[in-house]
Design a protein around this motif. Sequence first.
Motif, PDB file in Angstrom:
ATOM      1  N   LEU A  99     -11.735  -0.681  10.256  1.00 23.67           N
ATOM      2  CA  LEU A  99     -11.257   0.041   9.859  1.00 23.67           C
ATOM      3  C   LEU A  99     -12.904   1.103   9.638  1.00 23.67           C
ATOM      4  O   LEU A  99     -13.599   0.995  10.109  1.00 23.67           O
ATOM      5  N   GLY A 133      -7.585  -4.174   8.301  1.00 23.21           N
ATOM      6  CA  GLY A 133      -6.501  -2.930   8.045  1.00 23.21           C
ATOM      7  C   GLY A 133      -4.514  -2.999   8.386  1.00 23.21           C
ATOM      8  O   GLY A 133      -3.943  -3.051   7.455  1.00 23.21           O
ATOM      9  N   LEU A 151      -6.021   4.436   3.080  1.00 27.29           N
ATOM     10  CA  LEU A 151      -7.068   3.229   3.764  1.00 27.29           C
ATOM     11  C   LEU A 151      -8.229   2.851   2.341  1.00 27.29           C
ATOM     12  O   LEU A 151      -8.823   1.720   3.192  1.00 27.29           O
TER      13      LEU A 151
END
Length: 432
Positions: A99, A133, A151
């Motif tokens: 990520l 992720g 996130l």
Amino acid sequence: MFISSKTGIFVFVMLIGISLQWNPCFGVLIPDVGESQNCSIKLAKLNSNPLRPKGSEVQEKYFKLIDEVAEEFNGTNKFNSPVAWRRKTAKSGLPGLDLPKEVGGENLKPSEMVKIFQYAGRHSLDLRDISGGGHARSLLMSKEPGHKEILEKVVQGKGYMAIAITEPEYGSDIGGMKSSSKKVEGGYEITGEKKYNARLKNASHVVIITQAPNSTPEHSKLNAFCLPIDYPGLKFKDLKAPGLKGNSFGGVSFDKLVIPEKFRIGEDGEGHKLFGEHFTYWRVMQTAAAIGTAQKALEQTAERLATRIVNGKPIGAMTHLQQPLGKLTFELNMVFDQLEKAAKLMDGGDYKSAAVIAAAAKSWGVDKAFDAVDSAISAHAASGYSDNMDLMQRLNDLRGLRIADGASDVLISDYVRKIYGQEFWDMAFGSR
């Protein structure tokens, strides 16, 4: 005077002039017929894990982390739980490896991630969900501030994403999806039922794929929405499966559920692009984990062939047992080479070319991984079939992955379409 059976055998053999030695492979006394029986020497030679990935300094750091947590969790219900792993390893960076740094991630490239997935798979295919992720990567297409916050939670080990695509009637036929979305004031009204989806009970959020308002049978367009798993109006149903037990299995339904526009990922009708890019990446990484699972089983097979003694010789002397070991090792290595090629294409943003490889590699690679573990079970006989080992669980996990994220037969047909043309797909499935 009572004499135990073991003592009796020892006395009898000593009387006829044959010495015995303790065999660590079988936990019994056997005739000492030389070095061919010396299991400890053979095991020492085999303990180098010949199929273990060799990583960069960064990759080896995470290999070590995975080993340490696996040792800590072994024998507990945390071992197969991606959520437990993510919470445990968040400070070390494992959930955010792929990520962006702007959400706290490490921003590793696909070509750096592929070996980390492979390594995690050596412990268990359930660990395909601990690095990076996961399905939260689908939010990378979004500019919505709320999605950035999700996130960030994933990186912190506080978020975990499910994705609901498959429906009771359409399977892998995305164009035939019945779930719909229509524009209403302030957002969308969505209706549909999803079934045979993983992670729903484990997740903090779920991505739901529906037809877009302007979708037609001839030109299907999709929408993707990210909802909190406890959003009012979502109804869940549990199912059971013999493999991939680290995550839940079941379905979700929603009937005329009104959701704000902020939950949509990307622009209206962009779901196909999201689906294509996300699952190209995901199939590459899942296949890498499957190969790791199978390679560990092949290492166990090699050890078995070298140490299981029949008629005074290791069973590896039987070439019909050695040859599958060699063939399957080579075939898995070939698939992994293709995965690395696809990962490098994704490094450069060429998801279209990577998708061609990913379809075939996932189909062929998971099938070959299944064959490798099945061969390992045969080599270990009753022990391989029992719960003394984890081989049957590995087989059940791989059987599930042959279906999940694109069934093997559908993906190889997709590969034919991408290489030889749409008409081949239309021959089999018709056209819209």
